[in-house]
Motif scaffolding. Structure first.
Motif, mmCIF file in Angstrom:
data_model
loop_
_atom_site.group_PDB
_atom_site.id
_atom_site.type_symbol
_atom_site.label_atom_id
_atom_site.label_comp_id
_atom_site.label_asym_id
_atom_site.label_seq_id
_atom_site.Cartn_x
_atom_site.Cartn_y
_atom_site.Cartn_z
ATOM 1 N N VAL A 158 0.888 -1.156 0.000
ATOM 2 C CA VAL A 158 0.000 0.000 0.000
ATOM 3 C C VAL A 158 0.926 1.206 0.000
ATOM 4 C CG1 VAL A 158 -1.826 1.225 1.207
ATOM 5 C CG2 VAL A 158 -1.731 -1.271 1.314
ATOM 6 N N GLN A 159 1.061 1.830 -1.167
ATOM 7 C CA GLN A 159 2.063 2.870 -1.332
ATOM 8 C C GLN A 159 1.527 4.240 -0.945
ATOM 9 O OE1 GLN A 159 4.140 2.686 -5.032
ATOM 10 N NE2 GLN A 159 4.966 4.734 -4.837
ATOM 11 N N THR A 160 2.289 4.937 -0.118
ATOM 12 C CA THR A 160 1.995 6.305 0.263
ATOM 13 C C THR A 160 3.308 7.018 0.557
ATOM 14 O OG1 THR A 160 0.860 7.755 1.817
ATOM 15 C CG2 THR A 160 1.614 5.656 2.677
ATOM 16 N N ASP A 161 3.417 8.254 0.118
ATOM 17 C CA ASP A 161 4.626 9.025 0.374
ATOM 18 C C ASP A 161 4.473 9.902 1.614
ATOM 19 O OD1 ASP A 161 6.092 7.999 -1.750
ATOM 20 O OD2 ASP A 161 5.158 9.374 -3.157
ATOM 21 N N GLU A 162 3.268 9.943 2.166
ATOM 22 C CA GLU A 162 3.027 10.727 3.370
ATOM 23 C C GLU A 162 3.413 9.906 4.596
ATOM 24 O OE1 GLU A 162 -0.943 12.252 3.518
ATOM 25 O OE2 GLU A 162 -0.922 12.742 1.391
ATOM 26 N N ARG A 163 3.699 10.609 5.673
ATOM 27 C CA ARG A 163 3.985 9.918 6.932
ATOM 28 C C ARG A 163 2.667 9.360 7.465
ATOM 29 N NH1 ARG A 163 8.048 11.818 11.431
ATOM 30 N NH2 ARG A 163 7.722 10.115 12.888
ATOM 31 N N VAL A 164 2.644 8.081 7.777
ATOM 32 C CA VAL A 164 1.408 7.421 8.186
ATOM 33 C C VAL A 164 1.464 7.149 9.690
ATOM 34 C CG1 VAL A 164 -0.135 5.501 7.726
ATOM 35 C CG2 VAL A 164 1.339 6.342 5.911
ATOM 36 N N GLU A 165 0.459 7.621 10.403
ATOM 37 C CA GLU A 165 0.384 7.412 11.847
ATOM 38 C C GLU A 165 -0.253 6.054 12.145
ATOM 39 O OE1 GLU A 165 1.816 9.406 14.037
ATOM 40 O OE2 GLU A 165 2.432 10.741 12.427
ATOM 41 N N SER A 166 -0.158 5.620 13.374
ATOM 42 C CA SER A 166 -0.588 4.276 13.776
ATOM 43 C C SER A 166 -2.052 3.990 13.465
ATOM 44 C CB SER A 166 -0.347 4.085 15.269
ATOM 45 O OG SER A 166 1.005 4.225 15.559
#
Length: 113
Positions: A86-94
């Motif tokens: 699951v690709q995302t360039d944003e910082r992902v929180e818990s």
């Protein structure tokens, strides 16, 4: 039985962590990243279940930037059958990770996560 293993990309445990000069975050410039050692243990155990005939398929999943493909390749090298990124360039929180992982579980319908 399908086994889904979540894999996390972390700073390699042999690397000395540096903090940014403004103390806002960890400096990730030219830092070696690796699979979380506990995730690696989980992948190995899922592969053992497959070798014993308990599991039929091992699927590794990660959420993160394009560079996280390296950790999925490691999981595939350890014996996972498939990998989902699951690709995302944003910082992902818990909480966001938990919701995304719940969606993957809903779609894949594994017997064990």
């Amino acid at each position: 039985m399908k086994v889904l293993v979540a894999v996390k990309r972390v700073i390699d445990y042999n690397v000395k962590i540096r903090v940014k000069p403004d103390h806002s975050d960890v400096d990730l410039t030219n830092v070696k990243m690796a699979m979380n050692p506990f995730c690696e243990i989980a992948v190995e155990e899922a592969v053992r279940l497959k070798e014993k005939g308990v599991a039929t398929e091992v699927v590794a999943v990660t959420i993160g930037p394009k560079a996280a493909q390296e950790q999925l390749r490691t999981a595939l090298a350890l014996g996972a059958d498939r990998a989902i990124h699951v690709q995302t360039d944003e910082r992902v929180e818990s909480l966001a990770v938990a919701k995304l992982l719940a969606k993957v579980v809903e779609e894949e319908q594994p017997s064990l996560v």
